[in-house]
Scaffold this motif. Structure first.
Motif, PDB file in Angstrom:
ATOM      1  N   MET A 140       8.464 -11.970 -16.439  1.00 29.88           N
ATOM      2  CA  MET A 140       7.670 -12.276 -15.244  1.00 29.88           C
ATOM      3  C   MET A 140       8.411 -11.798 -14.007  1.00 29.88           C
ATOM      4  O   MET A 140       9.482 -12.282 -13.685  1.00 29.88           O
ATOM      5  CB  MET A 140       7.482 -13.784 -15.158  1.00 29.88           C
ATOM      6  CG  MET A 140       6.068 -14.190 -14.908  1.00 29.88           C
ATOM      7  SD  MET A 140       5.903 -15.982 -15.035  1.00 29.88           S
ATOM      8  CE  MET A 140       7.004 -16.518 -13.746  1.00 29.88           C
ATOM      9  N   THR A 141       7.846 -10.811 -13.326  1.00 26.40           N
ATOM     10  CA  THR A 141       8.519 -10.228 -12.164  1.00 26.40           C
ATOM     11  C   THR A 141       7.538 -10.154 -10.999  1.00 26.40           C
ATOM     12  O   THR A 141       6.374  -9.827 -11.195  1.00 26.40           O
ATOM     13  CB  THR A 141       9.012  -8.797 -12.500  1.00 26.40           C
ATOM     14  OG1 THR A 141       9.836  -8.872 -13.666  1.00 26.40           O
ATOM     15  CG2 THR A 141       9.816  -8.203 -11.356  1.00 26.40           C
ATOM     16  N   VAL A 142       8.029 -10.505  -9.798  1.00 29.16           N
ATOM     17  CA  VAL A 142       7.192 -10.378  -8.605  1.00 29.16           C
ATOM     18  C   VAL A 142       7.926  -9.536  -7.563  1.00 29.16           C
ATOM     19  O   VAL A 142       9.072  -9.794  -7.236  1.00 29.16           O
ATOM     20  CB  VAL A 142       6.842 -11.760  -7.992  1.00 29.16           C
ATOM     21  CG1 VAL A 142       6.090 -11.590  -6.671  1.00 29.16           C
ATOM     22  CG2 VAL A 142       6.015 -12.588  -8.964  1.00 29.16           C
ATOM     23  N   VAL A 143       7.228  -8.508  -7.082  1.00 22.22           N
ATOM     24  CA  VAL A 143       7.715  -7.713  -5.948  1.00 22.22           C
ATOM     25  C   VAL A 143       6.825  -8.075  -4.761  1.00 22.22           C
ATOM     26  O   VAL A 143       5.601  -7.952  -4.844  1.00 22.22           O
ATOM     27  CB  VAL A 143       7.621  -6.193  -6.236  1.00 22.22           C
ATOM     28  CG1 VAL A 143       8.061  -5.386  -5.023  1.00 22.22           C
ATOM     29  CG2 VAL A 143       8.454  -5.829  -7.464  1.00 22.22           C
ATOM     30  N   ALA A 144       7.432  -8.547  -3.673  1.00 24.73           N
ATOM     31  CA  ALA A 144       6.679  -8.928  -2.475  1.00 24.73           C
ATOM     32  C   ALA A 144       6.815  -7.836  -1.428  1.00 24.73           C
ATOM     33  O   ALA A 144       7.928  -7.412  -1.115  1.00 24.73           O
ATOM     34  CB  ALA A 144       7.223 -10.247  -1.915  1.00 24.73           C
ATOM     35  N   ILE A 145       5.686  -7.367  -0.927  1.00 28.79           N
ATOM     36  CA  ILE A 145       5.718  -6.330   0.111  1.00 28.79           C
ATOM     37  C   ILE A 145       4.933  -6.824   1.324  1.00 28.79           C
ATOM     38  O   ILE A 145       3.716  -7.017   1.254  1.00 28.79           O
ATOM     39  CB  ILE A 145       5.136  -4.996  -0.402  1.00 28.79           C
ATOM     40  CG1 ILE A 145       5.973  -4.512  -1.604  1.00 28.79           C
ATOM     41  CG2 ILE A 145       5.114  -3.948   0.715  1.00 28.79           C
ATOM     42  CD1 ILE A 145       5.596  -3.152  -2.142  1.00 28.79           C
ATOM     43  N   ASP A 146       5.651  -7.086   2.414  1.00 24.26           N
ATOM     44  CA  ASP A 146       5.017  -7.586   3.635  1.00 24.26           C
ATOM     45  C   ASP A 146       5.227  -6.597   4.786  1.00 24.26           C
ATOM     46  O   ASP A 146       6.088  -5.726   4.720  1.00 24.26           O
ATOM     47  CB  ASP A 146       5.625  -8.944   4.021  1.00 24.26           C
ATOM     48  CG  ASP A 146       5.278 -10.035   3.016  1.00 24.26           C
ATOM     49  OD1 ASP A 146       4.075 -10.294   2.824  1.00 24.26           O
ATOM     50  OD2 ASP A 146       6.211 -10.613   2.418  1.00 24.26           O
ATOM     51  N   GLY A 147       4.443  -6.806   5.840  1.00 25.69           N
ATOM     52  CA  GLY A 147       4.588  -5.967   7.021  1.00 25.69           C
ATOM     53  C   GLY A 147       3.305  -5.983   7.832  1.00 25.69           C
ATOM     54  O   GLY A 147       2.295  -6.530   7.372  1.00 25.69           O
ATOM     55  N   PRO A 148       3.327  -5.381   9.025  1.00 33.27           N
ATOM     56  CA  PRO A 148       2.150  -5.401   9.890  1.00 33.27           C
ATOM     57  C   PRO A 148       1.049  -4.454   9.438  1.00 33.27           C
ATOM     58  O   PRO A 148       1.256  -3.657   8.518  1.00 33.27           O
ATOM     59  CB  PRO A 148       2.712  -4.948  11.250  1.00 33.27           C
ATOM     60  CG  PRO A 148       3.899  -4.120  10.910  1.00 33.27           C
ATOM     61  CD  PRO A 148       4.473  -4.706   9.649  1.00 33.27           C
ATOM     62  N   ALA A 149      -0.103  -4.525  10.109  1.00 30.48           N
ATOM     63  CA  ALA A 149      -1.254  -3.676   9.786  1.00 30.48           C
ATOM     64  C   ALA A 149      -0.904  -2.199   9.960  1.00 30.48           C
ATOM     65  O   ALA A 149      -0.192  -1.833  10.887  1.00 30.48           O
ATOM     66  CB  ALA A 149      -2.433  -4.024  10.697  1.00 30.48           C
TER      67      ALA A 149
END
Ligand code: DC
Length: 204
Positions: A1-10
């Motif tokens: 079980m692996t999660v890659v989180a990718i955040d950032g503005p529009a």
């Protein structure tokens, strides 16, 4: 079980990066913004507030986004829905409902999840947290190209939404603790994707 989180503005290229990373790794892609957009669409259609409508609907994010079984993939990209989604996303009750649903999805399988608060709120224990940035002008150019509209208009609307996303009291947009910040202004999409995949390999 692996999660890659990718955040950032529009307009920073999160969706393109997250989709490509997911494809490369054979993970499932989660576009959390499509869930806020679906709430905004349902609220507008039913004349209810986003908080009122959120518990009443079922959103299935995916290649095609389903709102109570109806395909709303195109409808949720409307500029009015973008504006509504940004407002809906400022409501803590809506955020709590979305985050709970996203955690439920991420609990099983391997995911690349993209949004504004994946690394800070939804999945702070993600195996890899990435925060993408780019100059506002470059982001507006990318969005404008995608939508086929004028970059100046996009830049003005983007500035308003950026400010709202950053300054909201609940889950404001910021890099998570331990997130790797990648400035994508002068970097090609394949290079960003390669970097994210390498970062994950280094951690496993
Ligand atoms: O990424 P997007 O443009 O599809 O997101 C639509 C709106 O939802 C945008 O105003 C930011 C908000 N959003 C959020 O607050 N948290 C997320 N995890 C994803 C999107």
């Amino acid at each position: 079980m692996t999660v890659v989180a990718i955040d950032g503005p529009a307009g920073v290229g999160k969706s393109s990066v997250a989709r490509a990373v997911a494809r490369e790794l054979g993970f499932t892609y989660l576009d959390s913004g499509s869930m806020y957009r679906s709430v905004a669409l349902a609220a507008a259609e039913r004349g209810l507030s986003p908080a009122e409508v959120a518990p009443l609907i079922r959103v299935q994010p995916g290649d095609r986004v389903l709102l109570d079984g109806r395909d709303v993939t195109t409808a949720i990209r409307d500029p009015a829905v973008s504006e509504g989604a940004s407002r809906a996303a400022a409501d803590p009750a809506v955020r709590a409902a979305m985050a709970a649903e996203q955690r439920r999805l991420l609990a099983h399988g391997d995911w690349v999840a993209e949004g504004r608060d994946i690394g800070t709120v939804v999945a702070p224990d993600a195996d890899l947290k990435v925060f993408l940035t780019a100059d506002p002008e470059e982001r507006a150019r990318r969005r404008a190209r995608e939508l086929g509209v004028d970059p100046t208009t996009v830049l003005a609307e983007q500035a308003i939404r950026d400010e709202r996303d950053r300054s909201r009291e609940h889950s404001p947009l910021r890099p998570a603790d331990g997130a790797v910040v990648i400035d994508t202004t002068d970097v090609t999409l394949p290079d960003v994707v390669r970097r994210v995949v390498e970062l994950l390999r280094d951690r496993r």
